[in-house]
Design an enzyme around this catalytic site. Structure first.
Site, PDB file in Angstrom:
ATOM      1  N   ASP A 128       0.846  -1.192   0.000  1.00 54.56           N
ATOM      2  CA  ASP A 128       0.000   0.000   0.000  1.00 54.56           C
ATOM      3  C   ASP A 128       0.881   1.240   0.000  1.00 54.56           C
ATOM      4  OD1 ASP A 128      -2.426   1.323  -0.079  1.00 54.56           O
ATOM      5  OD2 ASP A 128      -2.627   1.401   2.106  1.00 54.56           O
ATOM      6  N   HIS A 135      -3.782  13.982   1.258  1.00 50.22           N
ATOM      7  CA  HIS A 135      -3.981  13.037   2.370  1.00 50.22           C
ATOM      8  C   HIS A 135      -2.771  13.067   3.304  1.00 50.22           C
ATOM      9  CE1 HIS A 135      -5.023   9.482   4.654  1.00 50.22           C
ATOM     10  NE2 HIS A 135      -3.883   8.905   4.311  1.00 50.22           N
ATOM     11  N   GLU A 201     -10.500   3.775   3.920  1.00 47.83           N
ATOM     12  CA  GLU A 201      -9.621   4.587   3.072  1.00 47.83           C
ATOM     13  C   GLU A 201     -10.023   4.345   1.625  1.00 47.83           C
ATOM     14  OE1 GLU A 201      -5.467   3.836   4.073  1.00 47.83           O
ATOM     15  OE2 GLU A 201      -5.597   5.285   5.728  1.00 47.83           O
ATOM     16  N   GLU A 203      -9.331   4.092  -1.932  1.00 51.64           N
ATOM     17  CA  GLU A 203      -8.118   3.899  -2.723  1.00 51.64           C
ATOM     18  C   GLU A 203      -8.477   3.184  -4.018  1.00 51.64           C
ATOM     19  OE1 GLU A 203      -4.657   2.333  -0.802  1.00 51.64           O
ATOM     20  OE2 GLU A 203      -5.299   2.974   1.204  1.00 51.64           O
ATOM     21  N   ASP A 235      -9.016   0.295   2.187  1.00 50.69           N
ATOM     22  CA  ASP A 235      -8.014  -0.108   3.175  1.00 50.69           C
ATOM     23  C   ASP A 235      -8.570   0.221   4.567  1.00 50.69           C
ATOM     24  OD1 ASP A 235      -5.700  -0.693   4.557  1.00 50.69           O
ATOM     25  OD2 ASP A 235      -4.678   1.156   3.986  1.00 50.69           O
ATOM     26  N   ARG A 239      -7.930   3.372  13.616  1.00 51.18           N
ATOM     27  CA  ARG A 239      -7.036   4.509  13.873  1.00 51.18           C
ATOM     28  C   ARG A 239      -6.458   4.512  15.286  1.00 51.18           C
ATOM     29  NH1 ARG A 239      -5.812   5.659   8.801  1.00 51.18           N
ATOM     30  NH2 ARG A 239      -7.598   6.344   7.584  1.00 51.18           N
ATOM     31  N   GLN A 242      -3.744   1.957  15.302  1.00 49.54           N
ATOM     32  CA  GLN A 242      -2.659   2.489  14.466  1.00 49.54           C
ATOM     33  C   GLN A 242      -1.814   3.517  15.221  1.00 49.54           C
ATOM     34  OE1 GLN A 242      -4.179   4.224  10.846  1.00 49.54           O
ATOM     35  NE2 GLN A 242      -2.163   4.713  10.009  1.00 49.54           N
ATOM     36  N   LYS A 255      -4.256  -2.337  10.174  1.00 51.24           N
ATOM     37  CA  LYS A 255      -4.589  -2.412   8.749  1.00 51.24           C
ATOM     38  C   LYS A 255      -4.816  -3.831   8.251  1.00 51.24           C
ATOM     39  CE  LYS A 255      -3.458   1.947   7.513  1.00 51.24           C
ATOM     40  NZ  LYS A 255      -4.242   2.799   6.619  1.00 51.24           N
ATOM     41  N   THR A 259      -8.799  -5.855   3.963  1.00 48.76           N
ATOM     42  CA  THR A 259      -8.715  -4.916   2.849  1.00 48.76           C
ATOM     43  C   THR A 259      -9.723  -5.416   1.820  1.00 48.76           C
ATOM     44  OG1 THR A 259      -6.338  -4.705   3.255  1.00 48.76           O
ATOM     45  CG2 THR A 259      -7.159  -3.868   1.151  1.00 48.76           C
ATOM     46  N   GLU A 366     -10.118  12.273   7.989  1.00 43.21           N
ATOM     47  CA  GLU A 366      -9.993  13.619   7.426  1.00 43.21           C
ATOM     48  C   GLU A 366     -11.342  14.333   7.333  1.00 43.21           C
ATOM     49  OE1 GLU A 366      -7.776  11.318   4.332  1.00 43.21           O
ATOM     50  OE2 GLU A 366      -7.056  13.328   3.818  1.00 43.21           O
TER      51      GLU A 366
END
Ligand code: MN
Length: 419
Positions: A128, A135, A201, A203, A235, A239, A242, A255, A259, A366
């Site tokens: 990834d 971002h 996420e 992607e 993904d 958080r 993480q 993560k 996925t 975000e």
């Protein structure tokens, strides 16, 4: 404009100009490779068994009688183009071969909504990247310092980490909220509990075709010919896990619990009309990353959220693939510059794709600015992170003149943690 005898609406994701690759489970439980047109999947096993892939590279190769795309991917660009041209000819409105053979027609076309899709290739390795500048700036501002949001390496190399392929799941898979080590606010030691900060996420990932030998590298200007196509990718990220675990080696258990990818791989051949100039890069990349004509693709992307209280999903993000700073060719050239070997069917995620204003950010982290500005939903609910029962849907398409090249969707629902 190229037209098929299978009718497709102008806003269909799957006109004859697209012809993405996937795999489905037949009524007998076998896995057959397939493509899509309009409301149907096209059974490629049946077409291959009938000897209809009769071009010079694919004749008697039985590539679509495998249950995964990997062998086909290994054959390279010329074989992929030949397969596409053969399919377009077979589906053409004026070609009677398939159009007028009722028995073959019924064996080849299956209702797209009725079949169960499965992963179309064996994904050996998953990487990834982190290639959206906005971002990286957003995350850097929230977690470090708005004045120095980008790390010093960011504009010199496509930052990435090795993910895990065993937990790549197909769209529709429901996922239990993971548990892990989380550091409570104002505490010095972690607790073990269910994540309270589940995020998505937005992607896209590319699937590699022909790889490279260990010790050799793929030059940046040849890199695209090693890339088969693109798929949507979510993904999933915890958080809070993480935040505690990521220093100094990067993401790990936050993560690798899941996925999700879309069932269709859209080829670079199909995306050709949507090439656009890539964003200008400053400082100029080092020579091994300097592409002669850096291009990317104009693909409109959307994220929808459906909470358990909603009847219809609500759109929470619109953005575009073209915002990515590093191109797929640069990502692949960088990945192999040290002699790391790629194999057919490897997956490389783009990194979260964020535009430069709030509604275009590709993660809840975000969109709700780390929980300080929750998003308000039409249902009266608000969200900083995903709750149990929330379903998330990513979709994307490139708009042509009178047709659309779509990626379908990748969706997934968050279930309560397993106790
Ligand atoms: Mn990511």
């Amino acid at each position: 404009m190229l037209r098929s005898f299978i009718p497709t609406a102008p806003d269909s994701h799957f006109p004859i100009q697209n012809l993405p690759y996937g795999a489905y489970q037949t009524e007998y439980g076998d896995i057959h490779l397939c493509s899509a047109i309009g409301d149907f999947v096209i059974d490629l096993f049946v077409l291959d068994e009938e000897g209809l892939f009769d071009g010079p590279l694919l004749k008697d190769q039985f590539v679509f009688q495998d249950s995964s795309l990997n062998y086909f991917l290994s054959l390279g660009q010329a074989a992929w183009t030949e397969a596409r041209e053969t399919l377009q000819a077979l589906l053409h409105k004026d070609n009677p071969r398939l159009r007028d053979d009722d028995l073959l027609h019924s064996r080849v076309f299956k209702g797209r909504e009725e079949v169960e899709m499965v992963l179309p290739c064996d994904i050996g390795d998953y990487t990834d990247f982190y290639s959206s500048e906005q971002h990286a700036r957003n995350v850097g501002s929230m977690f470090r310092d708005p004045e120095n949001a980008l790390m010093p390496n960011w504009k010199y190399l496509p930052v990435g980490y090795h993910g895990r392929s065993s937990s790549i799941v197909l769209s529709g898979t429901e996922l239990h909220r993971p548990k892990g080590q989380i550091l409570p606010d104002n505490s010095e030691s972690p607790v073990f509990k269910a994540s309270e900060r589940i995020d998505f996420e937005l992607e896209m990932g590319f699937i590699t075709g022909t790889g490279n030998k260990l010790g050799e590298r793929i030059p940046v200007n040849e890199a695209e010919s090693h890339i088969f196509g693109l798929a949507l990718l979510n993904d999933w990220s915890a958080r809070d896990i993480q935040k505690w675990e990521y220093k100094p080696l990067g993401p790990f258990l936050a993560k690798n619990w899941a996925t999700s990818i879309s069932p269709w791989i859209v080829t670079l051949d199909a995306l050709k009309p949507f090439r656009v100039e890539a964003p200008e890069q400053s400082p100029a990349p080092l020579e091994y990353l300097a592409q002669t004509n850096p291009t990317t693709f104009d693909i409109q992307l959307e994220v929808y959220l459906k909470t358990s209280k909603m009847n219809e999903p609500e759109r929470i993000c619109t953005t575009n693939y073209r915002h990515l700073y590093w191109t797929i060719a640069q990502q692949l050239a960088h990945h192999t510059v040290n002699g790391c070997n790629m194999r057919p069917g490897d997956l490389c995620g783009s990194g979260t794709i964020s535009g430069n204003e709030k509604g275009t950010f590709g993660s809840l982290l975000e969109l709700a600015w780390n929980g300080t500005d929750p998003i308000r939903l039409h249902s009266g609910e608000s969200r900083s992170f995903l709750e149990d029962g929330d379903e998330l849907i990513l979709t994307g398409s490139a708009q042509g003149d009178g047709y659309r090249i779509g990626f379908g969707e990748v969706k997934g629902k968050i279930l309560p943690a397993i106790s």
